[in-house]
Design an enzyme around this catalytic site. Structure first.
Site, PDB file in Angstrom:
ATOM      1  N   PHE A   7       0.827  -1.202   0.000  1.00 42.84           N
ATOM      2  CA  PHE A   7       0.000   0.000   0.000  1.00 42.84           C
ATOM      3  C   PHE A   7       0.864   1.257   0.000  1.00 42.84           C
ATOM      4  O   PHE A   7       1.843   1.355   0.741  1.00 42.84           O
ATOM      5  CB  PHE A   7      -0.898   0.054   1.245  1.00 42.84           C
ATOM      6  CG  PHE A   7      -2.004  -0.956   1.257  1.00 42.84           C
ATOM      7  CD1 PHE A   7      -3.212  -0.702   0.628  1.00 42.84           C
ATOM      8  CD2 PHE A   7      -1.837  -2.179   1.899  1.00 42.84           C
ATOM      9  CE1 PHE A   7      -4.244  -1.638   0.637  1.00 42.84           C
ATOM     10  CE2 PHE A   7      -2.851  -3.118   1.925  1.00 42.84           C
ATOM     11  CZ  PHE A   7      -4.059  -2.849   1.291  1.00 42.84           C
ATOM     12  N   ASP A   8       0.479   2.210  -0.834  1.00 41.28           N
ATOM     13  CA  ASP A   8       0.985   3.566  -0.714  1.00 41.28           C
ATOM     14  C   ASP A   8       0.361   4.165   0.551  1.00 41.28           C
ATOM     15  O   ASP A   8      -0.605   3.617   1.097  1.00 41.28           O
ATOM     16  CB  ASP A   8       0.588   4.345  -1.968  1.00 41.28           C
ATOM     17  CG  ASP A   8       0.988   5.795  -1.915  1.00 41.28           C
ATOM     18  OD1 ASP A   8       2.151   6.074  -1.550  1.00 41.28           O
ATOM     19  OD2 ASP A   8       0.152   6.655  -2.223  1.00 41.28           O
TER      20      ASP A   8
END
Length: 216
Positions: A7-8
Site C-alpha cells: 500500500f501507498d
C-alpha cells in the site's frame, strides 16, 4: 491470489492533504517565495518532494534542498498528524491480514514519518513491513518497492499487488512485474491518470477494493 499487498500511504491509506499543504505554505513563506495556489500544491501529494519542487515550481539544486528542509521543519512535529485515515481502509487491512494476506507499506515519505502515522491511525498492526525513504532523500517509488520486496523475502511477483492513488505507484511497480490497482478516494490523480499509466483497475471506495481482492 495476491498473497502480498503493498500500500501507498498518502492518498491511499490516509488523506494527508492538510498537513502537506500547511507545511508547503510554511516552506514557501520561510523562503520568501509567493505561495502557489492550492491547485499547484495538491500536485505535491504523491511524488517525491524533490521532483515536485522541480516540476511544479522550477526549483533547482540548493533551492530544492532548502524547500525540503523547511517543509520537514514543520511536517515532522506537526504536519504528519494533520491527517486522517481513508474511510474503511484500516478495517479492510485488518480483515486482509486475518485472511492470511501479507500487507506492507511502500511510501516515498521518510520512513521515520511513516511509522508513527501508521501507528496513530491503526494500520501498523496489519502491516508486516513499513517501508519509507531514508532520512536524507525521498526515494522514487521503484526504490521503495524494491526495498519492500527485499524485506518481504522477494516473493514471486505474480503474488504481489501494489495499491496506490497516483501514476507513480503504477509506474514504480512495473519494473518488478507487479500488478497495480488504483484508488481515487480523494481525487489527487488527474482524470484518467491511473488508467493511462496501466492500472489494472481503479476503485472509488474501500468496499470496491475489497470486492476485487476477494476474487483475486
Amino acid at each position: 491470489m495476491y498473497r502480498y499487498i503493498l500500500f501507498d500511504l498518502d492518498g491511499t491509506l490516509t488523506d494527508s492533504k492538510e498537513g502537506i499543504l500547511n507545511s508547503l505554505r510554511y516552506a514557501f513563506e520561510k523562503m520568501g517565495r509567493p505561495i502557489p495556489e492550492d491547485e499547484t500544491l495538491l500536485q505535491f501529494i504523491g511524488p517525491p518532494l524533490q521532483e515536485s519542487f522541480q516540476v511544479c515550481c522550477g526549483f533547482t539544486g540548493e533551492e530544492i534542498q532548502t524547500g525540503i528542509r523547511l517543509f520537514r521543519e514543520r511536517y515532522a512535529p506537526i504536519g504528519k498528524f494533520e491527517n486522517a485515515p481513508a474511510p474503511g481502509m484500516a478495517e479492510l487491512c485488518a480483515r486482509l491480514k486475518a485472511q492470511g494476506r501479507v500487507l506492507a507499506l511502500a511510501s516515498s515519505k521518510p520512513e521515520e514519518h511513516c511509522v508513527p502515522i501508521c501507528e496513530k491511525f491503526g494500520f501498523a498492526p496489519s502491516l508486516t513491513v513499513i517501508t519509507g525513504s531514508p532520512p536524507t532523500v525521498d526515494w522514487e517509488k521503484a526504490d521503495v518497492i524494491r526495498e519492500t520486496l527485499r524485506r518481504l523475502g522477494n516473493p514471486d511477483p505474480g503474488e504481489v499487488l501494489m495499491v496506490g492513488d497516483r501514476k507513480f505507484d503504477v509506474l514504480g511497480a512495473k519494473p518488478f512485474g507487479i500488478d497495480c490497482v488504483g484508488v481515487e478516494f480523494f481525487g489527487y490523480a488527474a482524470p484518467g491518470e491511473l488508467e493511462d499509466a496501466g492500472a489494472l483497475a481503479v476503485f472509488q471506495t474501500a468496499e470496491e477494493l475489497e470486492a476485487f481482492l476477494l476474487s483475486h
